[in-house]
Design a protein around this motif. Structure first.
Motif, PDB file in Angstrom:
ATOM      1  N   GLN A 149       0.837  -1.200   0.000  1.00 45.11           N
ATOM      2  CA  GLN A 149       0.000   0.000   0.000  1.00 45.11           C
ATOM      3  C   GLN A 149       0.875   1.254   0.000  1.00 45.11           C
ATOM      4  OE1 GLN A 149      -3.287  -0.274  -0.432  1.00 45.11           O
ATOM      5  NE2 GLN A 149      -3.014  -2.502  -0.453  1.00 45.11           N
ATOM      6  N   LEU A 150       1.417   1.562  -1.154  1.00 48.68           N
ATOM      7  CA  LEU A 150       2.232   2.765  -1.309  1.00 48.68           C
ATOM      8  C   LEU A 150       1.525   3.716  -2.268  1.00 48.68           C
ATOM      9  CD1 LEU A 150       5.800   1.203  -1.693  1.00 48.68           C
ATOM     10  CD2 LEU A 150       4.796   2.214   0.353  1.00 48.68           C
ATOM     11  N   ARG A 151       1.364   4.954  -1.862  1.00 52.61           N
ATOM     12  CA  ARG A 151       0.672   5.940  -2.683  1.00 52.61           C
ATOM     13  C   ARG A 151       1.495   7.222  -2.735  1.00 52.61           C
ATOM     14  NH1 ARG A 151      -1.548   1.929  -3.532  1.00 52.61           N
ATOM     15  NH2 ARG A 151      -3.762   1.395  -3.405  1.00 52.61           N
ATOM     16  N   TRP A 152       1.392   7.925  -3.843  1.00 50.87           N
ATOM     17  CA  TRP A 152       2.026   9.228  -3.963  1.00 50.87           C
ATOM     18  C   TRP A 152       1.222  10.042  -4.970  1.00 50.87           C
ATOM     19  CZ3 TRP A 152       4.165  11.176  -8.546  1.00 50.87           C
ATOM     20  CH2 TRP A 152       4.227  10.265  -9.607  1.00 50.87           C
ATOM     21  N   ARG A 153       1.454  11.350  -4.975  1.00 50.41           N
ATOM     22  CA  ARG A 153       0.782  12.206  -5.949  1.00 50.41           C
ATOM     23  C   ARG A 153       1.730  13.308  -6.379  1.00 50.41           C
ATOM     24  NH1 ARG A 153      -1.802  17.040  -4.034  1.00 50.41           N
ATOM     25  NH2 ARG A 153      -1.400  17.436  -1.831  1.00 50.41           N
ATOM     26  N   ASN A 154       1.480  13.852  -7.547  1.00 51.88           N
ATOM     27  CA  ASN A 154       2.302  14.945  -8.048  1.00 51.88           C
ATOM     28  C   ASN A 154       2.197  16.161  -7.137  1.00 51.88           C
ATOM     29  OD1 ASN A 154       3.457  13.903 -10.457  1.00 51.88           O
ATOM     30  ND2 ASN A 154       1.483  14.092 -11.480  1.00 51.88           N
ATOM     31  N   ASP A 155       3.306  16.860  -6.993  1.00 54.19           N
ATOM     32  CA  ASP A 155       3.289  18.136  -6.291  1.00 54.19           C
ATOM     33  C   ASP A 155       2.308  19.063  -7.013  1.00 54.19           C
ATOM     34  OD1 ASP A 155       3.783  20.520  -4.995  1.00 54.19           O
ATOM     35  OD2 ASP A 155       5.791  20.787  -5.843  1.00 54.19           O
ATOM     36  N   PRO A 156       1.306  19.585  -6.318  1.00 59.70           N
ATOM     37  CA  PRO A 156       0.320  20.431  -7.009  1.00 59.70           C
ATOM     38  C   PRO A 156       0.864  21.788  -7.422  1.00 59.70           C
ATOM     39  CG  PRO A 156      -0.104  20.421  -4.654  1.00 59.70           C
ATOM     40  CD  PRO A 156       0.988  19.416  -4.893  1.00 59.70           C
ATOM     41  N   GLY A 157       2.017  22.192  -6.861  1.00 55.02           N
ATOM     42  CA  GLY A 157       2.543  23.514  -7.168  1.00 55.02           C
ATOM     43  C   GLY A 157       1.895  24.581  -6.305  1.00 55.02           C
ATOM     44  N   PRO A 158       2.355  25.809  -6.415  1.00 58.21           N
ATOM     45  CA  PRO A 158       1.837  26.901  -5.579  1.00 58.21           C
ATOM     46  C   PRO A 158       0.483  27.406  -6.076  1.00 58.21           C
ATOM     47  CG  PRO A 158       3.458  27.747  -7.105  1.00 58.21           C
ATOM     48  CD  PRO A 158       3.438  26.258  -7.315  1.00 58.21           C
ATOM     49  N   ASP A 159      -0.202  28.145  -5.215  1.00 58.26           N
ATOM     50  CA  ASP A 159      -1.490  28.734  -5.612  1.00 58.26           C
ATOM     51  C   ASP A 159      -1.290  29.746  -6.735  1.00 58.26           C
ATOM     52  OD1 ASP A 159      -2.862  27.226  -3.774  1.00 58.26           O
ATOM     53  OD2 ASP A 159      -2.755  28.751  -2.207  1.00 58.26           O
ATOM     54  N   GLN A 160      -0.456  30.745  -6.506  1.00 56.92           N
ATOM     55  CA  GLN A 160      -0.127  31.698  -7.566  1.00 56.92           C
ATOM     56  C   GLN A 160       1.228  32.324  -7.282  1.00 56.92           C
ATOM     57  OE1 GLN A 160      -2.905  33.862  -9.892  1.00 56.92           O
ATOM     58  NE2 GLN A 160      -1.957  35.845  -9.463  1.00 56.92           N
ATOM     59  N   VAL A 161       2.052  32.355  -8.313  1.00 57.00           N
ATOM     60  CA  VAL A 161       3.354  33.003  -8.262  1.00 57.00           C
ATOM     61  C   VAL A 161       3.443  33.941  -9.463  1.00 57.00           C
ATOM     62  CG1 VAL A 161       5.850  32.666  -8.480  1.00 57.00           C
ATOM     63  CG2 VAL A 161       4.510  31.128  -7.040  1.00 57.00           C
ATOM     64  N   VAL A 162       3.985  35.124  -9.243  1.00 59.02           N
ATOM     65  CA  VAL A 162       4.192  36.091 -10.320  1.00 59.02           C
ATOM     66  C   VAL A 162       5.680  36.383 -10.407  1.00 59.02           C
ATOM     67  CG1 VAL A 162       3.669  38.386 -11.203  1.00 59.02           C
ATOM     68  CG2 VAL A 162       1.913  37.099  -9.944  1.00 59.02           C
ATOM     69  N   ILE A 163       6.269  36.092 -11.569  1.00 62.62           N
ATOM     70  CA  ILE A 163       7.677  36.415 -11.798  1.00 62.62           C
ATOM     71  C   ILE A 163       7.728  37.692 -12.623  1.00 62.62           C
ATOM     72  CG2 ILE A 163       9.879  35.666 -12.773  1.00 62.62           C
ATOM     73  CD1 ILE A 163       7.302  33.012 -12.199  1.00 62.62           C
ATOM     74  N   HIS A 164       8.216  38.760 -12.011  1.00 67.11           N
ATOM     75  CA  HIS A 164       8.361  40.032 -12.723  1.00 67.11           C
ATOM     76  C   HIS A 164       9.709  40.018 -13.430  1.00 67.11           C
ATOM     77  CE1 HIS A 164       9.035  44.673 -12.475  1.00 67.11           C
ATOM     78  NE2 HIS A 164       8.799  44.267 -13.723  1.00 67.11           N
ATOM     79  N   ALA A 165       9.693  39.848 -14.751  1.00 67.15           N
ATOM     80  CA  ALA A 165      10.915  39.711 -15.540  1.00 67.15           C
ATOM     81  C   ALA A 165      11.261  41.028 -16.214  1.00 67.15           C
ATOM     82  CB  ALA A 165      10.738  38.622 -16.594  1.00 67.15           C
ATOM     83  N   GLY A 166      12.479  41.503 -15.980  1.00 61.73           N
ATOM     84  CA  GLY A 166      12.933  42.689 -16.696  1.00 61.73           C
ATOM     85  C   GLY A 166      13.080  42.417 -18.177  1.00 61.73           C
ATOM     86  N   ARG A 167      13.646  41.247 -18.498  1.00 62.78           N
ATOM     87  CA  ARG A 167      13.741  40.767 -19.881  1.00 62.78           C
ATOM     88  C   ARG A 167      13.348  39.301 -19.887  1.00 62.78           C
ATOM     89  NH1 ARG A 167      19.690  41.386 -20.445  1.00 62.78           N
ATOM     90  NH2 ARG A 167      19.455  41.321 -18.182  1.00 62.78           N
ATOM     91  N   MET A 168      12.616  38.886 -20.904  1.00 61.72           N
ATOM     92  CA  MET A 168      12.162  37.500 -20.979  1.00 61.72           C
ATOM     93  C   MET A 168      12.335  36.967 -22.396  1.00 61.72           C
ATOM     94  SD  MET A 168       8.414  35.817 -20.839  1.00 61.72           S
ATOM     95  CE  MET A 168       8.371  35.990 -22.623  1.00 61.72           C
ATOM     96  N   TRP A 169      13.002  35.833 -22.487  1.00 62.24           N
ATOM     97  CA  TRP A 169      13.108  35.117 -23.765  1.00 62.24           C
ATOM     98  C   TRP A 169      12.249  33.872 -23.669  1.00 62.24           C
ATOM     99  CZ3 TRP A 169      16.104  30.446 -25.016  1.00 62.24           C
ATOM    100  CH2 TRP A 169      16.064  30.144 -26.388  1.00 62.24           C
ATOM    101  N   ASP A 170      11.397  33.659 -24.673  1.00 66.51           N
ATOM    102  CA  ASP A 170      10.384  32.605 -24.563  1.00 66.51           C
ATOM    103  C   ASP A 170      10.856  31.228 -25.005  1.00 66.51           C
ATOM    104  OD1 ASP A 170      10.479  32.783 -27.325  1.00 66.51           O
ATOM    105  OD2 ASP A 170       8.429  33.548 -27.555  1.00 66.51           O
ATOM    106  N   GLY A 171      12.093  31.104 -25.481  1.00 66.25           N
ATOM    107  CA  GLY A 171      12.605  29.799 -25.883  1.00 66.25           C
ATOM    108  C   GLY A 171      12.702  29.601 -27.376  1.00 66.25           C
ATOM    109  N   SER A 172      12.166  30.525 -28.161  1.00 62.97           N
ATOM    110  CA  SER A 172      12.239  30.361 -29.610  1.00 62.97           C
ATOM    111  C   SER A 172      12.350  31.679 -30.373  1.00 62.97           C
ATOM    112  CB  SER A 172      11.012  29.596 -30.124  1.00 62.97           C
ATOM    113  OG  SER A 172       9.822  30.300 -29.823  1.00 62.97           O
TER     114      SER A 172
END
Length: 611
Positions: free
Chosen positions: A152-175
């Motif tokens: 009887q082993l159970r686990w679940r994914n970390d749900p993550g935070p309720d809300q986080v805001v990252i204020h980025a001065g510069r942001m590159w989206d990956g493409s």
């Protein structure tokens, strides 16, 4: 155990299995490789029995021209009454009758018929316990069925935070070729829900990166996180993260160890990059590495695929001696399951629908399937096949270590000095010494030729992902040295970073490697401009993984030095003893040429294309 003293009783052997003691404590048995010849390194995993007092060693062959399964958890294990050695072979459990010194007293016999791994004796010498596709089962040594043991082993994914805001001065989206400025990346749970112009007063936890460059976390698509003989302990995950690597993928790991690591990371119990992986690579009858599965029959191949399905591998890896017809069958099966397949071969894998090739060039047993010459170049038809098929290629530029001749910025970096264990720091310093004290002319030409292949692929519409083969190469910093080499010899920083973010994420079929709505919130926050200066990609000050924020200061804080930690240590199970003088090498070991230090050193560096 009463004294805690340590004594070596036998010389080194390549990636040995876990030792098991005879009940009287006189003998030690373990799985060890026996090559067929000096010409090629591959062979079979047999049982090595060592006399504890004299150091005499002998190889026991329980099944001629067959191999124990993996040299890890698959035995041998000595029965409590000393009359049997149990082991896994062809994904089934077998027992070999032996005397008290480990000499066989009869032929090995099969005791299971279902998928079987990791045998142990269940309290006595009449019953074995083993793993079967994620279930725990027992079987009687006479072959009578046992039972399935409820776990009887159970686990679940970390749900993550309720809300986080990252204020980025510069942001590159990956493409994109440009960056966005003064934006908010809004995260709920593990995912990005919006990227909007910055606005004060948003709800949730705010991460101020207004003077930083925010980009997708880097992806190392080829490493072996649980590789034997490379023990980083709890430092491994923080080390990757501290250098901006938020996802890693292993094309070959011990299956059950991989599952445990993947679940521990996904549920948040272990601090490390997101983890995608397969179990042991499916190989043909002859193997070398301990995390390969030697496959002898079509019936066994079906068991290998059953394990992959039940343990939910993220991909399949076919190794170099798997028969072509079985390689094709693995590809067809995996694609029905929605899993990609990689190997060391571009052809015939391309013709059969293979999805990726590991390395610019590496271990190869087909004379007609070379992707690289001895000087690092490739013929145009190889590049054309990659580009037309869109088969991904992961470079693993080992020779980028030549750049340590003039660039040791990561070697002296505080993150590396504190998170690298001493043994690895010695290896890293050896790489620096070699680069700075030996003629690097040929190596530089080789590296330039390898990168020229990548340039031809990227600009010809091919798919180039990013990977390092760590920990064979230096963990975490090798990805940055690979990227620096790619820029130095022809790719732009944009092309290079794209390969390590969105291209790799797209190939994995995961919502990673990009910053945008619906993508997983895996980000690197850096000081500088990596799109102008690729070295700045290593100037990481914080990462966000699955929405969770970790500063570099927090990641390295538990490790004041390379040899100390401020984490609580478990109570010692034995006193700290002394290292005693080794048992003298026994004359019986002279015949085992494959265990000499010269051969083992060749093995350590033998991932090159000419081995």
């Amino acid at each position: 155990m009463p004294t805690g003293d340590v004594q070596q009783v036998f010389g080194a052997t390549f990636e040995p299995g876990r030792p098991t003691w005879s009940p009287d404590g006189r003998m030690i048995a373990l799985a060890a490789v026996m090559p067929y010849s000096r010409r090629y390194r591959e062979g079979l995993s047999k049982i090595l029995v060592v006399d504890r007092a004299t150091g005499a060693g002998r190889y026991v062959d329980p099944a001629p021209h067959r191999s124990l399964q993996t040299r890890g958890d698959d035995g041998p294990v000595w029965s409590p009454d000393g009359t049997m050695l149990a082991f896994a072979m062809e994904s089934l459990i077998w027992v070999l009758p032996v005397d008290q010194s480990g000499h066989p007293t009869g032929p090995a016999r099969q005791v299971t018929r279902d998928l079987s791994d990791a045998p142990v004796w269940a309290g006595g010498s009449s019953t074995l316990m083993y793993l079967s596709g994620g279930q725990l089962k027992t079987v009687h040594v006479d072959g009578r069925a046992g039972r399935t043991i409820p776990v009887q082993l159970r686990w679940r994914n970390d749900p993550g935070p309720d809300q986080v805001v990252i204020h980025a001065g510069r942001m590159w989206d990956g493409s994109s070729a440009t960056v966005a400025r003064d934006v908010d990346i809004i995260v709920r749970g593990q995912r990005i829900v919006a990227v909007e112009p910055h606005r004060e007063g948003r709800s949730g936890s705010v991460i101020d990166a207004s003077d930083r460059f925010v980009m997708p976390g880097l992806i190392d698509i080829h490493h072996h996180r649980e590789m034997q003989g490379y023990a980083y302990g709890s430092r491994q995950g923080p080390l990757w993260l501290a250098l901006g690597i938020t996802t890693t993928r292993s094309p070959g790991s011990p299956a059950y160890h991989m599952v445990e690591e993947r679940e521990s990371v996904q549920c948040g119990a272990r601090l490390a990059p997101r983890y995608l992986a397969t179990g042991e690579a499916v190989d043909g009858p002859r193997i070398y590495y301990n995390f390969m599965r030697p496959t002898f029959t079509h019936a066994q191949l079906a068991l290998e695929l059953e394990r992959a399905a039940k343990l939910d591998y993220d991909l399949m890896k076919c190794y170099v001696r798997l028969p072509v017809v079985w390689h094709k069958e693995v590809i067809q099966w995996a694609h029905r399951q929605g899993k990609p397949v990689t190997s060391h071969y571009h052809y015939p894998a391309i013709a059969m629908g293979g999805d990726g090739t590991e390395h610019v060039g590496a271990t190869n047993r087909f004379g007609y399937s070379r992707t690289v010459t001895n000087v690092g170049s490739a013929y145009s038809d190889v590049i054309a096949m990659f580009n037309a098929s869109k088969m991904a290629r992961t470079p693993t530029l080992f020779v980028s270590s030549t750049l340590y001749r003039e660039d040791i910025s990561l070697v002296t970096d505080e993150r590396v000095r504190r998170l690298y264990p001493n043994w690895r720091m010695e290896k890293l310093q050896a790489s620096v010494t070699s680069a700075q004290t030996t003629d690097q002319t040929a190596t530089r030409h080789n590296l330039a030729n390898q990168v020229a292949q990548l340039v031809a692929m990227v600009r010809g519409g091919g798919v180039v992902t990013a990977g390092t083969d760590a920990p064979i190469d230096h963990l975490a910093i090798s990805l940055h040295m690979n990227m620096r080499a790619m820029v130095k010899y022809g790719l732009t920083p944009l092309e290079t970073l794209t390969s390590a973010t969105s291209t790799s994420g797209d190939f994995l079929g995961q919502p990673i490697g990009r910053i945008g709505r619906g993508m997983l919130a895996d980000l690197a926050i850096v000081d500088g401009d990596p799109l102008t200066r690729i070295e700045d990609a290593a100037n990481v000050t914080a990462v966000v993984v699955g929405g969770r924020h970790h500063t570099v200061a927090d990641l390295i804080a538990p490790y004041p030095t390379s040899t100390t930690t401020n984490q609580p240590l478990p109570a010692a199970s034995a006193p700290m003893g002394k290292v005693k003088q080794r048992v003298p090498a026994h004359a019986s070991t002279v015949a085992y040429w494959w265990n000499t230090m010269e051969e083992l050193e060749r093995a350590r560096i033998s991932c090159g294309h000419d081995h």
